[in-house]
Write an enzyme that holds these catalytic residues in place. Structure first.
Site, PDB file in Angstrom:
ATOM      1  N   LYS A  67       0.819  -1.210   0.000  1.00 37.33           N
ATOM      2  CA  LYS A  67       0.000   0.000   0.000  1.00 37.33           C
ATOM      3  C   LYS A  67       0.855   1.262   0.000  1.00 37.33           C
ATOM      4  CE  LYS A  67      -0.607   0.436   4.998  1.00 37.33           C
ATOM      5  NZ  LYS A  67       0.197   1.659   5.109  1.00 37.33           N
ATOM      6  N   THR A  68       1.964   1.242   0.739  1.00 41.77           N
ATOM      7  CA  THR A  68       2.820   2.424   0.774  1.00 41.77           C
ATOM      8  C   THR A  68       3.391   2.709  -0.612  1.00 41.77           C
ATOM      9  OG1 THR A  68       3.404   2.002   3.086  1.00 41.77           O
ATOM     10  CG2 THR A  68       4.865   3.446   1.831  1.00 41.77           C
ATOM     11  N   ASP A 258      -3.732   7.502   4.995  1.00 42.14           N
ATOM     12  CA  ASP A 258      -3.142   6.181   5.186  1.00 42.14           C
ATOM     13  C   ASP A 258      -3.691   5.558   6.470  1.00 42.14           C
ATOM     14  OD1 ASP A 258      -1.524   4.011   4.688  1.00 42.14           O
ATOM     15  OD2 ASP A 258       0.239   4.886   5.657  1.00 42.14           O
ATOM     16  N   GLU A 259      -3.713   4.222   6.536  1.00 39.99           N
ATOM     17  CA  GLU A 259      -4.178   3.474   7.712  1.00 39.99           C
ATOM     18  C   GLU A 259      -5.559   3.957   8.161  1.00 39.99           C
ATOM     19  OE1 GLU A 259      -2.642   0.934   8.544  1.00 39.99           O
ATOM     20  OE2 GLU A 259      -0.489   1.153   8.300  1.00 39.99           O
ATOM     21  N   GLN A 289      -7.341  -5.361   9.781  1.00 39.59           N
ATOM     22  CA  GLN A 289      -6.236  -4.991  10.664  1.00 39.59           C
ATOM     23  C   GLN A 289      -6.610  -3.839  11.586  1.00 39.59           C
ATOM     24  OE1 GLN A 289      -2.096  -5.370   9.030  1.00 39.59           O
ATOM     25  NE2 GLN A 289      -3.144  -5.307   7.061  1.00 39.59           N
ATOM     26  N   ARG A 630       2.140 -11.631  10.004  1.00 38.35           N
ATOM     27  CA  ARG A 630       3.504 -11.116  10.237  1.00 38.35           C
ATOM     28  C   ARG A 630       4.554 -12.097   9.727  1.00 38.35           C
ATOM     29  NH1 ARG A 630       2.282  -6.792   9.646  1.00 38.35           N
ATOM     30  NH2 ARG A 630       0.247  -7.689   9.230  1.00 38.35           N
TER      31      ARG A 630
END
Length: 691
Positions: A67-68, A258-259, A289, A630
């Protein structure tokens, strides 16, 4: 010579407007030349997100889906299309994230991104309020209080209201600040915060509400703003000054958040108000998330984004660049059972890999032994400790493992909590045991005595001189010739120590007796959060069941004393390989490791028996999903059985409900057995019983 232009004389109808025909611009039909090959650099979904410019867009970015990178290329693409960089606003949750994105975009664009506005919600609010604060009735040159300053101001108000002189202990300044902050970020009342998160403090509602009101007045009179005020005042400005809202909306014509799953109600409303002229908002996040409700974030924001912004285009980023497909298959299964979710299916080109394993351990001790042994094996296979992590739901879940790691000389850092031997309440309990094991331990005696009501440093010295003045120190403590309340407290302590000193008691029984004596002291000294600390002590009691010798227990507790502390990270000595990471899942979000262990995945602890509401259980499910995603190559999930929960009287013996119905082809069951006791028939019988 032939003319390129033909001029014709025509009669004009003065009553009709004259028309002038513009020739088609051939250039506009040619493909625009970009310096970056976006289709080559991005996958199809990322490309769609990066090249969608106008209107509201919700990018559902699965774990590890880049996404970044997508946001960075979108900034570059928009600038290449001729959009003024000053009209771009990038809102993130850390200053570091914003700086990194803009720096990476500048690297792509050769410095053409320097006018892009990027930062946290709070830093953006500060910039705006420096220009317009006077419209809200306070000076533009306001001072920002950091959290410590806020707590000190609250403490001053607490004292002025006489709430620091009550016979009962009033909540500490840190707790009061947290309650007021949560009320602001959740756009709710102090009463509702107490009801949902601090029920044991609800009796203090009236006084806490008074403090909140006085704190608000205190700040306004002195042109002070705390972090939460930056957001609440920005929202007020946008609500009450439409001319300012319109000006800002025209200035920032393209907004990226973002987020987004981590935003609170206040932040979502600010985004809506900032974009009311154009609706050009791209929100990037992952509902799976959303795990920070305790900070005020709400998963509802990402679900309701299409309602807040009609005609929202939804783009899903589902290709994962972190994990193997077997790990993603498990992650997809975990979130598949969520009651409310956006449908996503993570996939990767790394289609091979080890199958995730679900390890059943007879006890917590067996679980710790498995983790330590497997860590050593992986290290022998060439996986560095820095590429391995053990994740858990709550900080106290790692207590027993920490002891085992110390025995195996496996160095580690712990994030999202303290080593249990560093916590005040566990050290207090251990001090009582240490004076029994070594009656000359003056340091432990002082710690124990200073816990008594009415006993200060001078009184402690006096009592200790008497206690150490001869043999049988506990009896000498009982005979201390004090007066009044101090003598009563000393005799209670002496009686407790005499009971615990029974040589027929096991360490677990001694711990239980000390904890029983200590609980009233715990509630008095840690009124704000004693329920959490009490749970730590209950778990500490379970850990001590493995010991048959008090001296051995105390020795193990002291094997690796904490030697450094930075924020919420505690570390042992580091060797040349680096160290293993122990972390709560909340602190692990955004990180990744080659091999991940998730411990205590037992029903009753993950999810907790105390989380019964649907919203709480759904967030617990998302926590499991975050933990699983993770891992890059190896994923081990373990749970101990036959664990007695004292608070409920229940025996915890089943794997977490989030894992129970997952097919074996996705999550491989593994049972731990002692090497010398391996028996095929017994193993099959146990396997049949459990599955």
């Amino acid at each position: 010579m032939t003319s390129h232009y033909t001029v014709r004389n025509v009669e004009r109808d003065e009553s009709r407007p004259e028309k002038y025909m513009l020739r088609s611009d051939a250039e506009s039909h040619r493909p625009r030349h970009f310096t970056i090959d976006y289709k080559h650099e991005l996958n199809p979904s990322q490309y769609e997100a990066a090249t969608t410019r106008d209107g509201p867009v919700l990018v559902l970015a699965g774990a590890g889906s880049g996404k970044t990178r997508t946001l960075i290329f979108r900034v570059a693409r928009m600038i290449e299309e001729g959009i003024d960089p000053a009209s771009l606003l990038l809102l993130t949750f850390t200053r570091r994230a914003a700086e990194e994105m803009i720096q990476r975009a500048e690297a792509l664009m050769g410095g053409r991104c320097d006018k892009v506005t990027g930062g946290t919600f709070h830093s953006f609010a500060n910039t705006v309020l420096r220009r317009y604060a006077s419209l809200l009735g306070f000076a533009n040159a306001f001072t920002i209080l950091d959290r410590g300053d806020s707590e000190d101001a609250i403490n001053l108000i607490r004292a002025r209201l006489g709430l620091d002189k009550k016979a009962r202990r009033f909540p500490r300044k840190q707790t009061i600040a947290e309650i007021i902050s949560l009320a602001a970020n959740k756009t709710t009342s102090v009463a509702e915060v107490l009801d949902s998160q601090f029920p044991h403090l609800f009796s203090e509602l009236d006084d806490l509400s008074r403090i909140e009101e006085y704190y608000r007045q205190y700040k306004r009179e002195r042109s002070l703003l705390d972090y939460d005020d930056l957001l609440t005042h920005l929202r007020e400005l946008l609500r009450t000054r439409p001319e300012v809202a319109e000006r800002l909306s025209h200035t920032y014509r393209y907004i990226m958040v973002d987020e987004y799953q981590d935003t609170n109600r206040l932040q979502a409303e600010i985004v809506r108000l900032l974009a009311h002229v154009h609706d050009n908002v791209m929100a990037v996040g992952d509902d799976a998330q959303s795990i920070y409700s305790f900070r005020g974030a709400t998963v509802r924001n990402i679900f309701e984004f299409p309602d807040l912004f009609p005609d929202t285009k939804v783009i899903k980023l589902e290709e994962n660049y972190r994990s193997t497909q077997p790990i993603l298959d498990l992650s997809n299964e975990i979130i598949l059972q969520a009651k409310e979710r956006y449908t996503k299916n993570l996939f990767t080109k790394k289609d091979s890999g080890f199958q995730p394993a679900l390890i059943e351990a007879d006890s917590e001790r067996y679980q710790s032994r498995f983790v330590a042994q497997k860590l050593l094996e992986l290290r022998e296979e060439g996986v560095p400790l820095t590429e391995m992590a053990v994740l858990f739901r709550s900080s106290f879940h790692s207590f027993d493992l920490e002891i085992e790691l110390s025995k195996c000389n496996l160095p580690f850092v712990k994030r999202g909590g303290f080593k249990f031997i560093e916590t005040t309440h566990v050290k207090d309990v251990l001090a009582h045991l240490r004076v029994l094991a070594n009656p000359q331990d003056a340091v432990s005696w002082h710690r124990v005595l200073l816990l008594l009501e009415g006993v200060g440093p001078k009184s402690s010295d006096k009592i200790l001189s008497h206690v150490l003045g001869g043999a049988d120190q506990v009896q000498r403590l009982a005979d201390y010739p004090g007066r009044g309340a101090v003598k009563t407290e000393v005799q209670k302590l002496a009686a407790a120590l005499q009971t615990v000193a029974d040589p027929n008691l096991q360490p677990r029984e001694q711990i239980d007796l000390i904890v029983q004596y200590y609980l009233p002291i715990l509630k008095q000294h840690h009124r704000d959060d004693y329920p959490k600390r009490q749970k730590d002590l209950e778990h500490f009691s379970i850990i001590t069941e493995r010991y048959r010798s008090l001296n051995r227990l105390l020795s193990d507790m002291a094997l690796e004393p904490p030697n450094s502390s930075v924020g919420d990270v505690l570390a042992t000595d580091k060797d040349e390989e680096g160290v293993l990471t122990l972390s709560t899942i909340h602190s692990a979000k955004g990180l990744e490791w080659h091999s991940v262990f998730i411990i205590w995945a037992v029903e009753g602890r993950f999810p907790s028996l105390y989380n019964k509401e649907d919203d709480e259980l759904e967030e617990e499910r998302r926590l499991m999903y975050v933990a699983a995603t993770r891992a890059k190559e190896n994923l081990f999930i373990s749970y101990p059985i036959n664990i007695f929960d004292r608070a409920t009287g229940m025996v915890l013996s089943k794997p977490s409900r989030f894992l129970e119905d997952i097919p074996r082809r996705i999550l491989k069951p593994v049972f731990l057995i002692e090497e010398e006791d391996e028996d095929e028939d017994d193993w099959r019988q146990r396997r049949s019983r459990a599955w």
